[in-house]
Design an enzyme around this catalytic site. Structure first.
Site, PDB file in Angstrom:
ATOM      1  CB  CYS A 165      -0.883  -0.049   1.356  1.00  0.00           C
ATOM      2  SG  CYS A 165       0.024  -0.178   2.625  1.00  0.00           S
ATOM      3  CG  HIS A 322      -4.349   0.641   4.095  1.00  0.00           C
ATOM      4  ND1 HIS A 322      -3.787  -0.075   3.124  1.00  0.00           N
ATOM      5  CD2 HIS A 322      -5.572   0.712   3.589  1.00  0.00           C
ATOM      6  CE1 HIS A 322      -4.180   0.031   1.968  1.00  0.00           C
ATOM      7  NE2 HIS A 322      -5.512   0.313   2.210  1.00  0.00           N
TER       8      HIS A 322
END
Ligand SMILES: *[C@@H]1O[C@H](CO)[C@@H](O)[C@H](O)[C@H]1NC(C)=O
Ligand SMILES: *[C@@H]1O[C@H](CO)[C@@H](O)[C@H](O)[C@H]1NC(C)=O
Ligand SMILES: *[C@@H]1O[C@H](CO)[C@@H](O)[C@H](O)[C@H]1NC(C)=O
Ligand SMILES: *[C@@H]1O[C@H](CO)[C@@H](O)[C@H](O)[C@H]1NC(C)=O
Length: 375
Positions: A165, A322
């Site tokens: 990510c 994330h």
């Protein structure tokens, strides 16, 4: 009687076209059912039928499933997610909706594979210095729908089965600079950052790992077409860079970054509007372990469909797993939000995007924000 009625509905639904999403299929199926949860509990064949439809919908999709897991166990997982989504969507006080998606029969371990370790240094507590012309901002703005810098945001990408990510968020933040220089849509290459930077490939990385790499290369990075992603998102065995594109054409400006002041969403709004998309790290919950808050956050995040994501009590300084990009902001039904681009494909969430509650440091969105561009 109830059972017969279901059979009838099931027969009718046998003819629905496959363009109906799994969630629409379920919603139609249960539209006149009073106690939806009890109906699901008492009708294993109903669950099987929905699961069958789900499998058909995702048969063409790239499968992220890691482990060979008994079908019956996957149906159990699917059923518990089905109930979770229905219960959430029936709650009138929530500001967002959930939907079943590709991940709805994944094991905890498979879902956690999309999460990764984002390394962050100290937060920045320094008051920002704002120039006078940076003070005025409109009440809403969206880099995906504006004319100042055409192509500032490219189509949503898919990191697939890789904890990369950080690379997708970095190119998401840089693509506005590319668009501004070349007046065309970048897509820049996250694969180059996964393979060649100091980050840990599919095991996560930091903002600095990828930024320093681009800077070291003279502010250059490949376009996605020159350095495409692998079919499963995995890291290549070595760096395959051949043809990079420069992000600094004017020697007066270099690619730089600024770590924005922590928990200052008013300043973030000004930076977003005046300069461009913002990279941030986020706590999107955790499946494994017994932290019920983190499990709840992950259930809601993974199945997000629309509306403003708001999980009160979501930790803001831990479990940063994330990285995403803020591309806009606004207000929906009186709730202020950030518009955020994810990297889990365009069928996830709201066409690949989500809205996250603004001015509440929701799940740490305002703890470690970064801006990068030419200055
Ligand atoms: C784009 O912006 C215009 C003008 O602000 C607005 O009317 C329109 O609904 C927006 N479109 C989308 C898809 O958000
Ligand atoms: C940018 O490209 C578009 C076509 O894609 C063109 O209409 C526009 O004039 C260009 N803008 C500049 C500043 O060159
Ligand atoms: C290198 O990239 C540029 C920009 O995308 C492109 O115009 C050029 O054709 C590429 N060269 C090679 C050898 O691929
Ligand atoms: C949660 O799990 C940890 C170890 O995995 C354990 O030490 C702890 O007691 C557990 N907490 C609860 C509330 O069950």
């Amino acid at each position: 009687m109830e059972y017969l009625r279901h059979l009838l509905i099931l027969c009718l639904l046998g003819y629905v076209s496959s363009s109906v999403t799994v969630q629409e299929y379920v919603d139609k199926l249960l539209v006149n059912t009073n106690n939806k949860i009890a109906t699901i509990e008492s009708n294993p064949e109903l669950v099987n039928r929905i699961y069958h439809y789900f499998k058909e919908q995702y048969s063409q999709e790239h499968s992220n499933k890691l482990v060979d897991f008994k079908r019956s166990k996957r149906v159990e997982i699917f059923k518990s997610n089905l109930k979770y989504v229905i219960e959430h969507n029936e709650n009138p006080s929530t500001t967002f909706k959930l939907k079943l998606n590709e991940m709805s029969d994944w094991t905890d371990n498979e879902r956690d594979q999309l999460r990764t370790n984002i390394q962050n240094g100290p937060v920045n507590t320094k008051e920002p210095v704002e120039s006078r012309d940076e003070v005025i901002v409109p009440d809403e703005f969206d880099w995906t729908n504006q004319t100042r810098v055409p192509y500032a945001v490219t189509p949503v990408k898919n990191q697939r089965h890789c904890g990369s990510c950080y690379a997708f968020a970095m190119v998401g933040a840089l693509e506005k600079t590319y668009a501004e220089l070349y007046n065309q849509s970048g897509p820049l290459s996250p694969q180059e950052l996964i393979d060649c930077s100091d980050a840990n490939g599919c095991e996560g990385g930091s903002f600095e790992d990828t930024f320093n790499y681009v800077q070291r290369n003279g502010d250059k990075i490949s376009l996605e077409k020159d350095y495409p992603s692998t079919s499963d998102g995995k890291q290549n065995e070595k760096c395959l860079r051949t043809n990079q594109t420069t992000l600094s054409l004017n020697p007066k400006y270099r690619l730089q970054y600024e770590q924005l002041q922590t928990e200052n969403e008013d300043h973030m709004k000004k930076v977003l509007y005046h300069r461009g998309p913002i990279y941030f790290s986020f706590n999107c919950g955790k499946r494994e372990g017994n932290d019920t808050m983190l499990r709840d956050v992950s259930n809601k995040f993974d199945h997000y469909a629309s509306g403003v994501f708001d999980v009160p009590g979501c930790p803001t300084h831990r479990n940063m797993n994330h990285a995403l990009v803020i591309v806009g902001y606004g207000t929906e039904n009186g709730v202020e939000f950030w518009k955020v681009k994810n990297s889990w494909g365009a069928t996830w969430g709201d066409h690949g995007y989500l809205k996250i509650k603004r001015n509440d440091n929701m799940c740490g969105i305002a703890t470690w924000p970064y801006y990068t561009g030419l200055f």
